[in-house]
Design a protein around this motif. Structure first.
Motif, PDB file in Angstrom:
ATOM      1  N   ILE A  20       0.851  -1.191   0.000  1.00 20.10           N
ATOM      2  CA  ILE A  20       0.000   0.000   0.000  1.00 20.10           C
ATOM      3  C   ILE A  20       0.891   1.247   0.000  1.00 20.10           C
ATOM      4  O   ILE A  20       2.049   1.206   0.452  1.00 20.10           O
ATOM      5  CB  ILE A  20      -0.946   0.017   1.210  1.00 20.10           C
ATOM      6  CG1 ILE A  20      -0.151  -0.044   2.524  1.00 20.10           C
ATOM      7  CG2 ILE A  20      -1.942  -1.114   1.133  1.00 20.10           C
ATOM      8  CD1 ILE A  20      -1.027   0.078   3.756  1.00 20.10           C
ATOM      9  N   SER A  21       0.335   2.332  -0.509  1.00 23.41           N
ATOM     10  CA  SER A  21       1.080   3.587  -0.589  1.00 23.41           C
ATOM     11  C   SER A  21       1.072   4.300   0.754  1.00 23.41           C
ATOM     12  O   SER A  21       0.289   3.974   1.658  1.00 23.41           O
ATOM     13  CB  SER A  21       0.470   4.507  -1.669  1.00 23.41           C
ATOM     14  OG  SER A  21       0.474   3.858  -2.928  1.00 23.41           O
ATOM     15  N   LEU A  22       1.922   5.320   0.828  1.00 24.64           N
ATOM     16  CA  LEU A  22       1.992   6.113   2.045  1.00 24.64           C
ATOM     17  C   LEU A  22       0.626   6.745   2.322  1.00 24.64           C
ATOM     18  O   LEU A  22      -0.042   7.252   1.426  1.00 24.64           O
ATOM     19  CB  LEU A  22       3.064   7.210   1.884  1.00 24.64           C
ATOM     20  CG  LEU A  22       3.337   8.078   3.103  1.00 24.64           C
ATOM     21  CD1 LEU A  22       3.911   7.226   4.232  1.00 24.64           C
ATOM     22  CD2 LEU A  22       4.320   9.205   2.736  1.00 24.64           C
ATOM     23  N   LYS A  23       0.220   6.705   3.562  1.00 19.18           N
ATOM     24  CA  LYS A  23      -1.034   7.251   4.060  1.00 19.18           C
ATOM     25  C   LYS A  23      -2.255   6.421   3.669  1.00 19.18           C
ATOM     26  O   LYS A  23      -3.384   6.810   3.964  1.00 19.18           O
ATOM     27  CB  LYS A  23      -1.223   8.712   3.614  1.00 19.18           C
ATOM     28  CG  LYS A  23      -0.172   9.664   4.173  1.00 19.18           C
ATOM     29  CD  LYS A  23      -0.476  11.104   3.775  1.00 19.18           C
ATOM     30  CE  LYS A  23       0.571  12.053   4.364  1.00 19.18           C
ATOM     31  NZ  LYS A  23       0.289  13.483   4.008  1.00 19.18           N
ATOM     32  N   GLU A  24      -2.038   5.286   2.964  1.00 21.82           N
ATOM     33  CA  GLU A  24      -3.166   4.387   2.721  1.00 21.82           C
ATOM     34  C   GLU A  24      -3.266   3.370   3.854  1.00 21.82           C
ATOM     35  O   GLU A  24      -2.304   3.159   4.606  1.00 21.82           O
ATOM     36  CB  GLU A  24      -2.991   3.641   1.384  1.00 21.82           C
ATOM     37  CG  GLU A  24      -3.176   4.513   0.163  1.00 21.82           C
ATOM     38  CD  GLU A  24      -3.119   3.704  -1.108  1.00 21.82           C
ATOM     39  OE1 GLU A  24      -3.861   4.037  -2.042  1.00 21.82           O
ATOM     40  OE2 GLU A  24      -2.344   2.721  -1.161  1.00 21.82           O
ATOM     41  N   ARG A  25      -4.386   2.745   3.962  1.00 17.79           N
ATOM     42  CA  ARG A  25      -4.537   1.710   4.976  1.00 17.79           C
ATOM     43  C   ARG A  25      -5.380   0.562   4.436  1.00 17.79           C
ATOM     44  O   ARG A  25      -6.157   0.742   3.494  1.00 17.79           O
ATOM     45  CB  ARG A  25      -5.171   2.265   6.248  1.00 17.79           C
ATOM     46  CG  ARG A  25      -6.597   2.724   6.103  1.00 17.79           C
ATOM     47  CD  ARG A  25      -7.116   3.262   7.417  1.00 17.79           C
ATOM     48  NE  ARG A  25      -8.511   3.659   7.307  1.00 17.79           N
ATOM     49  CZ  ARG A  25      -9.199   4.180   8.311  1.00 17.79           C
ATOM     50  NH1 ARG A  25      -8.602   4.379   9.495  1.00 17.79           N
ATOM     51  NH2 ARG A  25     -10.474   4.516   8.142  1.00 17.79           N
ATOM     52  N   THR A  26      -5.232  -0.584   5.018  1.00 13.79           N
ATOM     53  CA  THR A  26      -5.968  -1.772   4.581  1.00 13.79           C
ATOM     54  C   THR A  26      -7.387  -1.728   5.102  1.00 13.79           C
ATOM     55  O   THR A  26      -7.758  -0.858   5.912  1.00 13.79           O
ATOM     56  CB  THR A  26      -5.307  -3.053   5.123  1.00 13.79           C
ATOM     57  OG1 THR A  26      -5.445  -3.055   6.545  1.00 13.79           O
ATOM     58  CG2 THR A  26      -3.837  -3.123   4.754  1.00 13.79           C
ATOM     59  N   GLU A  27      -8.174  -2.674   4.598  1.00 14.27           N
ATOM     60  CA  GLU A  27      -9.478  -2.881   5.197  1.00 14.27           C
ATOM     61  C   GLU A  27      -9.289  -3.359   6.639  1.00 14.27           C
ATOM     62  O   GLU A  27      -8.230  -3.879   7.022  1.00 14.27           O
ATOM     63  CB  GLU A  27     -10.260  -3.932   4.398  1.00 14.27           C
ATOM     64  CG  GLU A  27     -10.547  -3.552   2.963  1.00 14.27           C
ATOM     65  CD  GLU A  27     -11.616  -2.480   2.847  1.00 14.27           C
ATOM     66  OE1 GLU A  27     -12.376  -2.296   3.837  1.00 14.27           O
ATOM     67  OE2 GLU A  27     -11.690  -1.814   1.802  1.00 14.27           O
ATOM     68  N   ILE A  28     -10.309  -3.209   7.436  1.00 13.28           N
ATOM     69  CA  ILE A  28     -10.232  -3.676   8.818  1.00 13.28           C
ATOM     70  C   ILE A  28     -10.166  -5.210   8.829  1.00 13.28           C
ATOM     71  O   ILE A  28     -10.928  -5.875   8.131  1.00 13.28           O
ATOM     72  CB  ILE A  28     -11.436  -3.179   9.621  1.00 13.28           C
ATOM     73  CG1 ILE A  28     -11.410  -1.648   9.708  1.00 13.28           C
ATOM     74  CG2 ILE A  28     -11.458  -3.810  11.019  1.00 13.28           C
ATOM     75  CD1 ILE A  28     -12.633  -1.056  10.376  1.00 13.28           C
TER      76      ILE A  28
END
Length: 421
Positions: free
Chosen positions: A33-41
């Motif tokens: 994932i890119s910077l400042k992105e996050r995965t699904e919970i």
């Protein structure tokens, strides 16, 4: 490779986990994932399923004991159980484990079990009822049994343990057979399944010999009714069946199981040895229903009826028993020829010669007396080539140079033996 709203289940079977407290580590791997992105919970649920108990029959109960099971409360439809109390077996008894509404059954004595783990027995049935059986070769001490069930998506089922009574036969009661004696025994009987058949152990010892033949003669049974073991220390209760290894097993005193029999095996033919053999001891069980009395007779037959050592010139008169030989051994000075005359007064007989202290027909078909020993290929062949009948004789000159061309004044002698068959 999970995507949003996708569920993955990881199962740790009881047999893969040591008892006690254990620290577990979970590592998740996913896409970059890119910077400042996050995965699904990611939701994590760890459930520990309690091992439930199953009722067992008492040592004097020979009917099935059933436990009602509740399924359907597990996401994986796999269930672990242990016996409510310890359970043992007397030698010769059988335990059958049966569960309804299941796809697979695993059972283990004194240890947890499951797919890919050690088992004492497992089912191989098709359909929704799974079962397996264990036959006790020896006394099995009291201990816990562990059961693992894979369900068939049913809400409930039943688990039944049935103990079957032991054969009345006693493996420690071993009858010693006497040689050359026909001994008669009462027929065996069964009480239903093959493993309930009675059995009787026997043993006999054949002394070492270099001139005999022995065989076990039977009447009323054949080799398929006889199971051999190595020695008296290996006697066990005898199942009349050969365990399939799929859902029938036998168990020894230490809890080890086998997929065939309690250590005994069928030779396929009755024991025999010929001419030259060491001391031999046979221990075996007669198993199954014979439909009447049966006879056993370990028979020893001596190929040699008489032995004589003579000095030349000599005259020997003997009675030779049927199917045996007489041996006449003598020495001839090196380089000397010798002459013999062979007369038969009653019946028919053959004569053979060899160097050394024995001789015989060396008959490959084993039909002629003295087939255990060789001959010189002359006497009994070119000299006296056929049987001599009553009132007739045969004679010949045996030349020394057939063995050695040493001159007659060479010191020493050469030993010969006639075989009269």
């Amino acid at each position: 490779d999970a995507t949003s709203d996708e569920e993955h289940i990881f199962i740790v079977q009881p047999c893969a986990v040591d008892q006690g407290t254990t620290t577990w580590y979970l590592t998740f791997y996913g896409p970059s994932i890119s910077l400042k992105e996050r995965t699904e919970i990611i939701d994590i649920l760890i459930e520990q399923y309690t091992t439930e108990t199953i009722n067992v029959p008492a040592s004097d109960v020979f009917t099935g004991v059933t436990t009602s099971l509740t399924f359907g409360d597990s996401d994986v439809d796999e269930y672990s159980y242990t016996t409510l109390s310890s359970l043992g077996l007397s030698g010769g008894e059988e335990l059958e484990f049966q569960v309804t509404n299941a796809d697979q059954l695993y059972v283990r004595y004194n240890g947890e079990t499951g797919p890919g783990c050690d088992v004492s027995c497992e089912s191989s049935d098709l359909g929704s009822t799974q079962s397996c059986s264990i036959y006790a070769c020896d006394n099995i001490s009291q201990d816990d049994w562990f059961i693992y069930i894979i369900g068939d998506n049913s809400a409930s089922g039943t688990f039944t343990i049935t103990r079957s009574a032991a054969s009345p036969s006693d493996p420690n009661d071993i009858t010693t057979l006497t040689l050359n004696n026909v001994q008669t025994f009462s027929s065996l009987s069964g009480s239903g399944d093959d493993y309930d058949n009675e059995f009787q152990y026997f043993q006999f010892t054949i002394p070492a010999s270099d001139e005999s033949r022995f065989e076990l003669e039977t009447n009323g049974i054949d080799s398929s009714d006889i199971y051999y073991v190595s020695s008296t220390s290996d006697v066990t209760f005898m199942p009349g069946f050969t365990a399939s290894g799929a859902d029938e097993y036998v168990m020894f005193s230490g809890g080890a199981t086998d997929t065939s029999t309690c250590g005994a095996f069928q030779l396929g033919s009755l024991p025999t040895a010929d001419c030259c053999y060491d001391t031999l001891t046979y221990v075996f069980a007669v198993v199954g229903s014979t439909g009447g009395n049966y006879d056993l007779n370990p028979t020893v037959f001596d190929h040699i009826s008489n032995t004589n050592t003579v000095s030349l010139p000599a005259s020997v008169s003997e009675t030779v028993l049927a199917d045996t030989i007489d041996l006449i051994t003598f020495n001839v000075n090196n380089g000397d020829d010798f002459y013999f005359e062979f007369s038969v007064t009653t019946g028919n007989a053959d004569i053979y010669l060899s160097t050394g202290d024995n001789a015989g027909s060396s008959d490959a078909s084993m039909n002629e007396p003295g087939y255990c020993w060789p001959n010189d290929g002359i006497v009994g062949s070119s000299l006296c080539p056929s049987s001599v009948s009553s009132g007739n004789s045969c004679s010949g000159l045996r030349y020394a140079c057939l063995e050695s061309c040493a001159p007659s004044n060479t010191p020493g002698t050469l030993q010969y033996t006639f075989a009269i068959a």
